[in-house]
Design a protein around this motif. Sequence first.
Motif, PDB file in Angstrom:
ATOM      1  N   UNK A   1       0.824  -1.208   0.000  1.00 38.76           N
ATOM      2  CA  UNK A   1       0.000   0.000   0.000  1.00 38.76           C
ATOM      3  C   UNK A   1       0.859   1.260   0.000  1.00 38.76           C
ATOM      4  N   UNK A   2       1.990   1.233   0.690  1.00 35.55           N
ATOM      5  CA  UNK A   2       2.834   2.432   0.759  1.00 35.55           C
ATOM      6  C   UNK A   2       3.449   2.789  -0.587  1.00 35.55           C
ATOM      7  N   UNK A   3       3.440   1.871  -1.533  1.00 28.45           N
ATOM      8  CA  UNK A   3       3.998   2.156  -2.864  1.00 28.45           C
ATOM      9  C   UNK A   3       2.983   2.815  -3.786  1.00 28.45           C
ATOM     10  N   UNK A   4       1.729   2.888  -3.384  1.00 26.36           N
ATOM     11  CA  UNK A   4       0.707   3.512  -4.223  1.00 26.36           C
ATOM     12  C   UNK A   4       0.966   5.016  -4.317  1.00 26.36           C
ATOM     13  N   UNK A   5       0.711   5.584  -5.473  1.00 27.91           N
ATOM     14  CA  UNK A   5       0.944   7.010  -5.705  1.00 27.91           C
ATOM     15  C   UNK A   5       0.171   7.895  -4.728  1.00 27.91           C
ATOM     16  N   UNK A   6      -1.010   7.469  -4.342  1.00 32.12           N
ATOM     17  CA  UNK A   6      -1.841   8.277  -3.434  1.00 32.12           C
ATOM     18  C   UNK A   6      -1.178   8.479  -2.074  1.00 32.12           C
TER      19      UNK A   6
ATOM     20  N   UNK B   1       2.376   8.173  -1.663  1.00 33.30           N
ATOM     21  CA  UNK B   1       3.759   8.637  -1.834  1.00 33.30           C
ATOM     22  C   UNK B   1       3.912  10.130  -1.568  1.00 33.30           C
ATOM     23  N   UNK B   2       2.834  10.892  -1.719  1.00 32.02           N
ATOM     24  CA  UNK B   2       2.924  12.351  -1.541  1.00 32.02           C
ATOM     25  C   UNK B   2       3.033  12.762  -0.076  1.00 32.02           C
ATOM     26  N   UNK B   3       2.746  11.842   0.843  1.00 28.18           N
ATOM     27  CA  UNK B   3       2.823  12.156   2.271  1.00 28.18           C
ATOM     28  C   UNK B   3       4.263  12.046   2.764  1.00 28.18           C
ATOM     29  N   UNK B   4       4.591  12.814   3.806  1.00 28.13           N
ATOM     30  CA  UNK B   4       5.946  12.725   4.353  1.00 28.13           C
ATOM     31  C   UNK B   4       6.267  11.312   4.883  1.00 28.13           C
ATOM     32  N   UNK B   5       5.257  10.634   5.394  1.00 26.98           N
ATOM     33  CA  UNK B   5       5.446   9.270   5.891  1.00 26.98           C
ATOM     34  C   UNK B   5       4.310   8.381   5.373  1.00 26.98           C
ATOM     35  N   UNK B   6       4.463   7.830   4.188  1.00 28.45           N
ATOM     36  CA  UNK B   6       3.401   6.986   3.622  1.00 28.45           C
ATOM     37  C   UNK B   6       3.028   5.824   4.537  1.00 28.45           C
ATOM     38  N   UNK B   7       4.012   5.228   5.180  1.00 25.95           N
ATOM     39  CA  UNK B   7       3.753   4.085   6.065  1.00 25.95           C
ATOM     40  C   UNK B   7       2.809   4.493   7.194  1.00 25.95           C
ATOM     41  N   UNK B   8       3.062   5.648   7.788  1.00 24.63           N
ATOM     42  CA  UNK B   8       2.209   6.116   8.883  1.00 24.63           C
ATOM     43  C   UNK B   8       0.767   6.293   8.417  1.00 24.63           C
TER      44      UNK B   8
ATOM     45  N   UNK C   1     -12.941   7.878   6.393  1.00 21.52           N
ATOM     46  CA  UNK C   1     -11.899   7.015   5.826  1.00 21.52           C
ATOM     47  C   UNK C   1     -12.291   6.539   4.438  1.00 21.52           C
ATOM     48  N   UNK C   2     -13.528   6.116   4.287  1.00 23.18           N
ATOM     49  CA  UNK C   2     -13.973   5.598   2.997  1.00 23.18           C
ATOM     50  C   UNK C   2     -14.149   6.713   1.959  1.00 23.18           C
ATOM     51  N   UNK C   3     -14.476   7.928   2.402  1.00 28.24           N
ATOM     52  CA  UNK C   3     -14.511   9.062   1.467  1.00 28.24           C
ATOM     53  C   UNK C   3     -13.108   9.314   0.924  1.00 28.24           C
ATOM     54  N   UNK C   4     -12.106   9.266   1.793  1.00 25.18           N
ATOM     55  CA  UNK C   4     -10.734   9.447   1.333  1.00 25.18           C
ATOM     56  C   UNK C   4     -10.366   8.357   0.328  1.00 25.18           C
ATOM     57  N   UNK C   5     -10.702   7.118   0.663  1.00 24.59           N
ATOM     58  CA  UNK C   5     -10.381   6.015  -0.246  1.00 24.59           C
ATOM     59  C   UNK C   5     -11.111   6.179  -1.577  1.00 24.59           C
ATOM     60  N   UNK C   6     -12.383   6.555  -1.522  1.00 27.69           N
ATOM     61  CA  UNK C   6     -13.178   6.701  -2.742  1.00 27.69           C
ATOM     62  C   UNK C   6     -12.667   7.816  -3.638  1.00 27.69           C
ATOM     63  N   UNK C   7     -12.414   8.985  -3.062  1.00 22.52           N
ATOM     64  CA  UNK C   7     -12.138  10.156  -3.894  1.00 22.52           C
ATOM     65  C   UNK C   7     -10.656  10.469  -4.093  1.00 22.52           C
ATOM     66  N   UNK C   8      -9.789   9.998  -3.221  1.00 20.20           N
ATOM     67  CA  UNK C   8      -8.373  10.303  -3.384  1.00 20.20           C
ATOM     68  C   UNK C   8      -7.557   9.101  -3.839  1.00 20.20           C
ATOM     69  N   UNK C   9      -7.926   7.925  -3.398  1.00 15.72           N
ATOM     70  CA  UNK C   9      -7.224   6.730  -3.851  1.00 15.72           C
ATOM     71  C   UNK C   9      -7.907   6.170  -5.096  1.00 15.72           C
ATOM     72  N   UNK C  10      -9.231   6.115  -5.073  1.00  9.62           N
ATOM     73  CA  UNK C  10      -9.984   5.596  -6.215  1.00  9.62           C
ATOM     74  C   UNK C  10     -10.348   6.637  -7.242  1.00  9.62           C
ATOM     75  N   UNK C  11      -9.903   7.884  -7.043  1.00 10.21           N
ATOM     76  CA  UNK C  11     -10.149   8.984  -7.994  1.00 10.21           C
ATOM     77  C   UNK C  11     -11.631   9.251  -8.239  1.00 10.21           C
ATOM     78  N   UNK C  12     -12.482   8.940  -7.275  1.00  8.97           N
ATOM     79  CA  UNK C  12     -13.897   9.279  -7.373  1.00  8.97           C
ATOM     80  C   UNK C  12     -14.703   8.451  -8.349  1.00  8.97           C
ATOM     81  N   UNK C  13     -14.199   7.330  -8.757  1.00 12.88           N
ATOM     82  CA  UNK C  13     -14.923   6.485  -9.716  1.00 12.88           C
ATOM     83  C   UNK C  13     -15.865   5.524  -8.977  1.00 12.88           C
ATOM     84  N   UNK C  14     -16.853   6.074  -8.313  1.00 15.18           N
ATOM     85  CA  UNK C  14     -17.736   5.226  -7.515  1.00 15.18           C
ATOM     86  C   UNK C  14     -18.986   4.788  -8.267  1.00 15.18           C
TER      87      UNK C  14
END
Length: 139
Positions: free
Chosen positions: A43-48, A50-57, A89-102
């Motif tokens: 999961x930490x390798x996903x582009x969504x 990588x932009x954070x200072x600590x993707x693992x966190x 949490x699921x809004x973040x996953x839907x719109x930032x990780x899944x690019x809003x393709x719900x």
Amino acid sequence: MNKFFSPYPVALMGGLAIIRILVGLLMTYHGWEIFDAAIMKEYTTWDAFKKFPSPTLFVYIGKATELMAGMMLTVGLFTRIAALALVFTMIYITFFIGNGRFWYEDQHPFLFVLLGMVFAFSGPGKWSVDQWRLAREQT
């Protein structure tokens, strides 16, 4: 038979409780990935992330939220708080990780948003720690 076709609820509180427990178990299942280091590292390798200072966190915070909200929903403890944590949490996953393709491709996380909203508005239904605590406080 007339009751089935009426516009009024049938077994509303019990039905909500069954759905809450199932949603909680499903969310606990998804959050359980927190204990699988290989999946978490992927999961930490996903582009969504990588932009954070600590993707693992951030990945661990998300999975911990899924796990805790799932367990809380399952037992009906602080149901509305757990439901709101699930929604955000699921809004973040839907719109930032899944690019809003719900609408078609990524419906799964968005369905958890909707179910979380149901419990944020309705509460836990029957068979919950919240209900038990309220009954104890009123006696």
